[in-house]
Design an enzyme around this catalytic site. Structure first.
Site: not given
Length: 665
Positions: A111, A113, A115, A222, A309, A403, A406, A421, A427
């Site tokens: 079927e 698909k 959107d 569906y 897809k 990082c 921090c 980190c 942090c």
């Protein structure tokens, strides 16, 4: 003719005209005549409110105001489909299916698909009673009032249908209607909408249903779920749904192999642009409902379905700067900050670069012209560099060593693609990220508390970890920015209510690395309470089905940290649930401990899902396919012959539903 009979006659006639126009696309009456009959019905209903009917065609015009959309738990979870992008992906999926089903013949339905915005409609005795958005799959928003205004959604079904069921589909906005809406907005000096999908989704949450009624939304269905539907295949499901009055796309094909599936995919990959709606792929499903039940689900997706897809849209743009984000576990994610570009209907400004290896693989640099596409049409990603456009003074990207938040030196362990980190408790993004995870919908689901408020509470020094939430007072939060009296009450009440959240969700909420929803459920079921889990060594943890070394070490390391243990003990003192409830423990035994049990066929006294739950409640593992390690095959009616043959050849005991019941009793 009496008034009641006249009203019912008009309703019946208008429903039929509505069906002919919006579902069959074959009107048998002029718009003017339809409007006159509708007006007549509205006048009669207004004069005689005692004959009110929640499924009357007059409700299509809307007018009800919804200030807050209630969150409702789905009767049956709404899963998302796994994605495939190649012939090899599809063939691998087919092999996985055949491993479980043996030599049984498999058919597939294909079927398109579409959107749009996923929706679940509940029908009882033929009437629409609920329309729920997908949400997180477990629960969504009640948008029934708005969905009733969509003309292709039947308010009352036709023919013979089950007593109660849910039907799933997509709310879509046809291209023609979308263009018309934008033309009107431009004429009124307003910004045009970006794409049909987001506009359809946003329409469902408009507070005034009369505004929704004016939008040319459509609903394509569906999938039917529910007990005792009498449906034996996906193909029959589509036909039945059409018979009952649902708008089910006619573009579908029954296939006997993945090569036939690919023919369908390839045809529609080129012809999809002729369709009136947005579509991003093909949904491929095992046709037999019995085989679907046999295949079951992973923690996120059905094993019996796959979304193939279409090739993603790709554009080029300039990468201005690479910045770095810190996640709640300390993981560092590099982010490409792009010259804004329109891609698949949305403006893209940022794209994830994933890790240092990904940057090196494509040799991605600042000021490069890069190719961007949406992975699965959702998340933007960089898939290459246009080296002909690279500036002469370009320098290779040097990955950060400290990082960005921090300053702590980053570490990268062998076999891990990410840098981390290690400043776990110092942090800021890690601290607020863990608290935001703790309060999230699938975890503690604390109403009245969002990400922005968490940042504000941390910034003001009111919280430094998620246990601190339970010490907050109304007086402390009321002075915060944008915090009114009612908001403060909702926040404090939401925190208080969260102590009732069950143990498995609390365990997920703690944010232990690699412990997602499914793993949290397995650990909660295996150890019953937090004290048992905290004392568990790695060797015991890896003995649990699907708990590997990585997860086991992560759990042990989490509870070896004194600060984590201190936070857990504080949460205990506030009444947070750290053990399974008496109800959950009631039917749990170790009778099947160490055993793998495969369930196949149709059963008389309990459903397949109930049987699987019984296996797990009694300490066993539900096997997906038969092997030499299978302890029992529980055989029901209509079990595939290949399963029986394989079990007999391997010497696996085959028992009936009744024998299984006797075994656990």
């Amino acid at each position: 003719m009496q008034v009641k009979e006249k009203i019912e006659s008009l309703r019946k006639e208008l429903r039929e005209h509505n069906y002919n126009y919006y579902v069959l696309d074959n009107p048998t009456i002029s718009d003017y005549d339809f409007d006159m009959k509708l007006k007549q019905l509205q006048e009669l209903e207004s004069q005689h409110p005692e004959f009110y009917d929640a499924s009357s065609p007059s409700l299509r015009v809307g007018g009800e105001i919804t200030k807050n959309f209630d969150t409702v738990v789905h009767n049956v979870r709404m899963y998302s489909l796994d994605n495939s992008y190649s012939k090899e992906d599809l063939e691998d999926w087919e092999k996985r299916i055949q491993r479980i089903l043996g030599d049984d013949k498999v058919e597939f339905t294909c079927e398109l698909k579409y959107d749009g915005a996923s929706i679940s409609l509940t029908y009882e005795k033929g009437s629409l009673t609920k329309a729920i958005t997908r949400g997180d799959g477990f629960q969504g928003d009640d948008v029934t009032t708005n969905v009733k205004t969509i003309k292709s959604v039947p308010l009352q079904l036709k023919g013979a249908y089950p007593e109660k069921f849910d039907i799933r589909g997509e709310i879509v906005l046809p291209f023609e209607g979308f263009a018309q809406m934008n033309a009107e907005r431009i004429e009124n000096g307003e910004e045009p909408y970006m794409n049909p999908r987001n506009t359809a989704s946003g329409s469902l949450k408009l507070q005034d249903s009369a505004l929704v009624a004016k939008r040319p939304l459509d609903c394509l269905l569906y999938g039917i779920v529910g007990p005792d539907t009498g449906i034996e295949s996906q193909w029959q499901m589509l036909e039945k749904a059409r018979e009952w009055g649902f708008k089910v796309p006619s573009i579908a094909k029954l296939c006997t192999s993945t090569s036939e599936v690919l023919e369908f995919v390839n045809y529609w990959d080129t012809h999809r642009h002729d369709l009136p709606y947005e579509t991003d792929g093909v949904a491929v499903k095992v046709n037999s409902i019995q085989q679907q039940e046999e295949l079951g689900f992973t923690s996120k997706s059905p094993r019996w379905a796959m979304a193939y897809k279409f090739k993603a849209e790709q554009v080029s743009t300039v990468l201005h700067e690479i910045t770095y984000q810190v996640g709640r576990t300390g993981s560092i994610t590099p982010v490409a900050n792009l010259e804004p570009v329109l891609l698949a209907g949305t403006t893209v400004k940022r794209a994830s670069l994933h890790n240092e290896d990904q940057i090196a693989k494509y040799d991605i640099r600042e000021r490069d012209t890069v190719f961007v596409e949406k992975g699965g049409e959702i998340i933007p990603k960089i898939v290459g560099v246009d080296f002909t456009q690279r500036p002469e003074d370009s320098q290779p990207t040097k990955y950060i060593e400290n990082c960005p938040e921090c300053g702590t030196e980053l570490v990268r362990t062998e076999g891990d693609a990410k840098h981390y980190c290690t400043n776990y408790y110092g942090c800021p993004p890690q601290i607020t990220g863990r608290i935001q995870h703790f309060i999230s919908r699938k975890a503690m689901d604390i109403e009245g508390l969002g990400g922005e408020t968490v940042e504000l509470l941390f910034k003001e020094g009111l919280i430094t970890n998620y246990a601190d939430l339970y010490t907050l007072t109304k007086e402390e939060v009321l002075p915060l920015e944008r915090m009114a009296e009612k908001s403060a009450d909702n926040l404090i009440n939401g925190i208080k209510a969260s102590v009732a959240i069950p143990f498995e969700r609390v365990l997920f909420a703690l944010g232990i690395r690699f412990v997602g929803e499914t793993v949290a459920k397995k650990l909660a079921k295996a150890y019953k309470n937090i004290d048992n889990l905290m004392a568990a060594p790695v060797a015991d943890l890896v003995a649990i089905n699907e708990i590997g070394e990585r997860i086991a070490h992560s759990v042990v390391e989490f509870f070896e940290n004194e600060k984590n243990v201190e936070i857990v003990n504080r949460l205990k003192s506030f009444g947070v649930q750290f053990s399974l409830s008496e109800e959950q423990l009631e039917n749990q035994t170790d009778k099947l401990k160490g055993m793998s049990v495969v369930v196949s066929g149709v059963f008389e006294t309990v459903s397949r899902d109930e049987l699987k739950k019984m296996i797990e409640d009694n300490g066993g593992k539900v096997g997906s396919s038969i092997s030499s390690k299978t302890s029992y095959l529980v055989a029901g009616d209509k079990m595939g012959p290949s399963k029986r043959t394989k079990a007999e050849n391997l010497g696996v005991p085959i028992i009936s539903e009744q024998e299984f019941m006797a075994l656990i009793k």
